[in-house]
Design a protein around this motif. Sequence first.
Motif, PDB file in Angstrom:
ATOM      1  N   LEU A  68      -6.637   3.697  -1.396  1.00 42.94           N
ATOM      2  CA  LEU A  68      -5.654   4.769  -1.397  1.00 42.94           C
ATOM      3  C   LEU A  68      -6.223   5.920  -2.213  1.00 42.94           C
ATOM      4  CD1 LEU A  68      -2.717   5.757  -0.764  1.00 42.94           C
ATOM      5  CD2 LEU A  68      -2.040   4.678  -2.925  1.00 42.94           C
ATOM      6  N   VAL A  69      -6.193   7.122  -1.646  1.00 40.68           N
ATOM      7  CA  VAL A  69      -6.723   8.281  -2.365  1.00 40.68           C
ATOM      8  C   VAL A  69      -5.704   9.404  -2.334  1.00 40.68           C
ATOM      9  CG1 VAL A  69      -7.915   9.156  -0.289  1.00 40.68           C
ATOM     10  CG2 VAL A  69      -8.619   9.945  -2.543  1.00 40.68           C
ATOM     11  N   HIS A  70      -5.573  10.063  -3.486  1.00 37.64           N
ATOM     12  CA  HIS A  70      -4.736  11.260  -3.607  1.00 37.64           C
ATOM     13  C   HIS A  70      -5.662  12.424  -3.954  1.00 37.64           C
ATOM     14  CE1 HIS A  70      -1.259   8.589  -3.691  1.00 37.64           C
ATOM     15  NE2 HIS A  70      -1.835   7.904  -4.670  1.00 37.64           N
ATOM     16  N   THR A  71      -5.574  13.506  -3.210  1.00 41.13           N
ATOM     17  CA  THR A  71      -6.439  14.658  -3.446  1.00 41.13           C
ATOM     18  C   THR A  71      -5.607  15.911  -3.687  1.00 41.13           C
ATOM     19  OG1 THR A  71      -6.589  15.188  -1.087  1.00 41.13           O
ATOM     20  CG2 THR A  71      -8.248  13.697  -1.983  1.00 41.13           C
ATOM     21  N   THR A  72      -6.154  16.782  -4.522  1.00 42.48           N
ATOM     22  CA  THR A  72      -5.509  18.060  -4.820  1.00 42.48           C
ATOM     23  C   THR A  72      -6.588  19.099  -5.011  1.00 42.48           C
ATOM     24  OG1 THR A  72      -3.706  16.938  -5.987  1.00 42.48           O
ATOM     25  CG2 THR A  72      -3.938  19.300  -6.369  1.00 42.48           C
ATOM     26  N   GLY A  73      -6.482  20.218  -4.322  1.00 43.39           N
ATOM     27  CA  GLY A  73      -7.397  21.300  -4.615  1.00 43.39           C
ATOM     28  C   GLY A  73      -8.061  21.939  -3.423  1.00 43.39           C
ATOM     29  N   TYR A  74      -9.041  22.776  -3.735  1.00 46.60           N
ATOM     30  CA  TYR A  74      -9.681  23.659  -2.763  1.00 46.60           C
ATOM     31  C   TYR A  74     -10.500  22.894  -1.734  1.00 46.60           C
ATOM     32  CZ  TYR A  74     -12.788  27.310  -0.978  1.00 46.60           C
ATOM     33  OH  TYR A  74     -13.499  28.148  -0.171  1.00 46.60           O
ATOM     34  N   PHE A  75     -11.271  21.898  -2.144  1.00 46.88           N
ATOM     35  CA  PHE A  75     -12.229  21.256  -1.256  1.00 46.88           C
ATOM     36  C   PHE A  75     -11.591  20.170  -0.388  1.00 46.88           C
ATOM     37  CE2 PHE A  75     -14.535  22.757  -4.993  1.00 46.88           C
ATOM     38  CZ  PHE A  75     -15.501  23.558  -4.395  1.00 46.88           C
ATOM     39  N   SER A  76     -10.708  19.373  -0.950  1.00 45.75           N
ATOM     40  CA  SER A  76     -10.130  18.249  -0.234  1.00 45.75           C
ATOM     41  C   SER A  76      -8.736  18.521   0.297  1.00 45.75           C
ATOM     42  CB  SER A  76     -10.077  17.016  -1.152  1.00 45.75           C
ATOM     43  OG  SER A  76     -11.347  16.679  -1.634  1.00 45.75           O
ATOM     44  N   GLY A  77      -8.090  19.580  -0.201  1.00 41.51           N
ATOM     45  CA  GLY A  77      -6.712  19.835   0.189  1.00 41.51           C
ATOM     46  C   GLY A  77      -5.760  18.911  -0.550  1.00 41.51           C
ATOM     47  N   ASN A  78      -4.466  19.131  -0.360  1.00 40.21           N
ATOM     48  CA  ASN A  78      -3.459  18.325  -1.029  1.00 40.21           C
ATOM     49  C   ASN A  78      -2.921  17.281  -0.060  1.00 40.21           C
ATOM     50  OD1 ASN A  78      -3.784  20.086  -3.196  1.00 40.21           O
ATOM     51  ND2 ASN A  78      -2.095  21.394  -2.542  1.00 40.21           N
ATOM     52  N   GLY A  79      -3.002  16.043  -0.433  1.00 34.13           N
ATOM     53  CA  GLY A  79      -2.507  14.995   0.443  1.00 34.13           C
ATOM     54  C   GLY A  79      -2.961  13.634  -0.021  1.00 34.13           C
ATOM     55  N   SER A  80      -2.674  12.616   0.789  1.00 33.80           N
ATOM     56  CA  SER A  80      -3.034  11.241   0.469  1.00 33.80           C
ATOM     57  C   SER A  80      -3.514  10.539   1.731  1.00 33.80           C
ATOM     58  CB  SER A  80      -1.830  10.483  -0.106  1.00 33.80           C
ATOM     59  OG  SER A  80      -1.353  11.096  -1.290  1.00 33.80           O
ATOM     60  N   THR A  81      -4.403   9.562   1.538  1.00 35.07           N
ATOM     61  CA  THR A  81      -4.889   8.747   2.643  1.00 35.07           C
ATOM     62  C   THR A  81      -4.898   7.290   2.203  1.00 35.07           C
ATOM     63  OG1 THR A  81      -6.314  10.539   3.439  1.00 35.07           O
ATOM     64  CG2 THR A  81      -6.770   8.332   4.259  1.00 35.07           C
ATOM     65  N   THR A 220      -6.737  -2.947 -10.746  1.00 42.26           N
ATOM     66  CA  THR A 220      -6.152  -1.959  -9.835  1.00 42.26           C
ATOM     67  C   THR A 220      -5.539  -2.674  -8.631  1.00 42.26           C
ATOM     68  OG1 THR A 220      -7.683  -0.201 -10.467  1.00 42.26           O
ATOM     69  CG2 THR A 220      -6.627   0.000  -8.316  1.00 42.26           C
ATOM     70  N   ASP A 221      -4.274  -2.402  -8.379  1.00 37.60           N
ATOM     71  CA  ASP A 221      -3.588  -2.967  -7.219  1.00 37.60           C
ATOM     72  C   ASP A 221      -3.322  -1.857  -6.207  1.00 37.60           C
ATOM     73  OD1 ASP A 221      -3.393  -5.591  -8.242  1.00 37.60           O
ATOM     74  OD2 ASP A 221      -1.678  -4.998  -9.469  1.00 37.60           O
ATOM     75  N   VAL A 222      -3.607  -2.127  -4.938  1.00 35.93           N
ATOM     76  CA  VAL A 222      -3.365  -1.161  -3.871  1.00 35.93           C
ATOM     77  C   VAL A 222      -2.323  -1.742  -2.925  1.00 35.93           C
ATOM     78  CG1 VAL A 222      -4.363   0.226  -2.021  1.00 35.93           C
ATOM     79  CG2 VAL A 222      -5.733  -0.330  -4.049  1.00 35.93           C
ATOM     80  N   GLU A 223      -1.261  -1.020  -2.687  1.00 40.37           N
ATOM     81  CA  GLU A 223      -0.226  -1.429  -1.744  1.00 40.37           C
ATOM     82  C   GLU A 223      -0.025  -0.323  -0.717  1.00 40.37           C
ATOM     83  OE1 GLU A 223       3.310  -2.330  -3.853  1.00 40.37           O
ATOM     84  OE2 GLU A 223       2.455  -4.042  -4.946  1.00 40.37           O
ATOM     85  N   LYS A 224       0.354  -0.723   0.471  1.00 41.47           N
ATOM     86  CA  LYS A 224       0.640   0.254   1.510  1.00 41.47           C
ATOM     87  C   LYS A 224       1.817   1.103   1.079  1.00 41.47           C
ATOM     88  CE  LYS A 224       1.559   0.674   6.483  1.00 41.47           C
ATOM     89  NZ  LYS A 224       1.747  -0.064   7.753  1.00 41.47           N
ATOM     90  N   PRO A 225       1.653   2.427   0.998  1.00 39.78           N
ATOM     91  CA  PRO A 225       2.746   3.285   0.538  1.00 39.78           C
ATOM     92  C   PRO A 225       3.869   3.369   1.566  1.00 39.78           C
ATOM     93  CG  PRO A 225       0.860   4.596   1.214  1.00 39.78           C
ATOM     94  CD  PRO A 225       0.413   3.175   1.265  1.00 39.78           C
ATOM     95  N   ASP A 226       5.071   3.671   1.088  1.00 42.48           N
ATOM     96  CA  ASP A 226       6.229   3.749   1.979  1.00 42.48           C
ATOM     97  C   ASP A 226       6.032   4.766   3.087  1.00 42.48           C
ATOM     98  OD1 ASP A 226       7.487   1.816   0.485  1.00 42.48           O
ATOM     99  OD2 ASP A 226       8.630   3.245  -0.734  1.00 42.48           O
ATOM    100  N   TRP A 227       5.378   5.896   2.756  1.00 44.12           N
ATOM    101  CA  TRP A 227       5.248   6.948   3.764  1.00 44.12           C
ATOM    102  C   TRP A 227       4.340   6.529   4.924  1.00 44.12           C
ATOM    103  CZ3 TRP A 227       0.179   8.060   4.303  1.00 44.12           C
ATOM    104  CH2 TRP A 227      -0.649   7.948   3.187  1.00 44.12           C
ATOM    105  N   ALA A 228       3.464   5.541   4.681  1.00 44.70           N
ATOM    106  CA  ALA A 228       2.571   5.092   5.750  1.00 44.70           C
ATOM    107  C   ALA A 228       3.337   4.373   6.848  1.00 44.70           C
ATOM    108  CB  ALA A 228       1.490   4.179   5.187  1.00 44.70           C
ATOM    109  N   GLY A 229       4.480   3.800   6.508  1.00 42.52           N
ATOM    110  CA  GLY A 229       5.278   3.126   7.518  1.00 42.52           C
ATOM    111  C   GLY A 229       5.923   4.070   8.499  1.00 42.52           C
ATOM    112  N   ASP A 230       6.014   5.352   8.144  1.00 42.29           N
ATOM    113  CA  ASP A 230       6.620   6.349   9.012  1.00 42.29           C
ATOM    114  C   ASP A 230       5.580   7.161   9.778  1.00 42.29           C
ATOM    115  OD1 ASP A 230       9.143   5.638   8.050  1.00 42.29           O
ATOM    116  OD2 ASP A 230       8.980   7.005   6.348  1.00 42.29           O
TER     117      ASP A 230
END
Length: 235
Positions: A68-81, A220-230
């Motif tokens: 799971l990655v969260h990005t913010t800024g000029y190069f990667s944009g704002n969002g999550s994958t 570090t624990d990674v879980e499928k985020p709620d928004w991924a279900g939608d």
Amino acid sequence: MSPDEFPNASAIDQSVFDRHATMMANTSFTLSTEKNRTDRVLHPSEKDVRHMNDTSRFLAEPSNSQYLVHTTGYFSGNGSTYSNGSAEYVLFEDDRTTVRELSPASVFNESSDRYLWRGLFSNDSMRQLDHAAIDATYQREGVETFQGVPVMRYEATGVDALSDSWAGGENASSTYEEFAATLLLDEDGVIRHYEYEFVWAESTTRRITQSYTLSDVGSTDVEKPDWAGDATSGS
């Protein structure tokens, strides 16, 4: 902790990063990255320089192929994958979500030998700077504690520390005005922190700094985020 338990400065090269990747393949971790770039602006109606910043936070569980990655800024944009090893779920800045097949530039590309370190930066147009900094000549600066873990500090300082091969075969001072890099390595061969800075002598791009910081190793624990279900199907 004895300094003899850490590699000599002459051993700091690509093999250190390969060993780090091997160690990280068997545990979970969080990787935080930050990139800052300063460009000269030549148009007289604009400011002298332009600043571009970017941060990312990667949560990784390689044994479960979950990332799971969260990005913010000029190069990667704002969002999550989010990736589960077979599909990617993407949350965009405008709250749109999509699911797609795993791409070559996934959160962590498991087909690459270096995926555990590079992450999304595998497609970065400035990636050659990573190589240039890795191939620099380092000095050992002693043992210290970083996030509660004993590490050896290695530093490369000054343009003379760079290999001329990264300056088009010319003397590095003809391309760069300043250079510095720091690497913190623990006794197991895990890179806990790595950062570098390049300042160009004559270039539109004036300065680039990049840092990588590892934390929560093994916890570090990674879980499928709620928004991924939608998420809806995408390309």
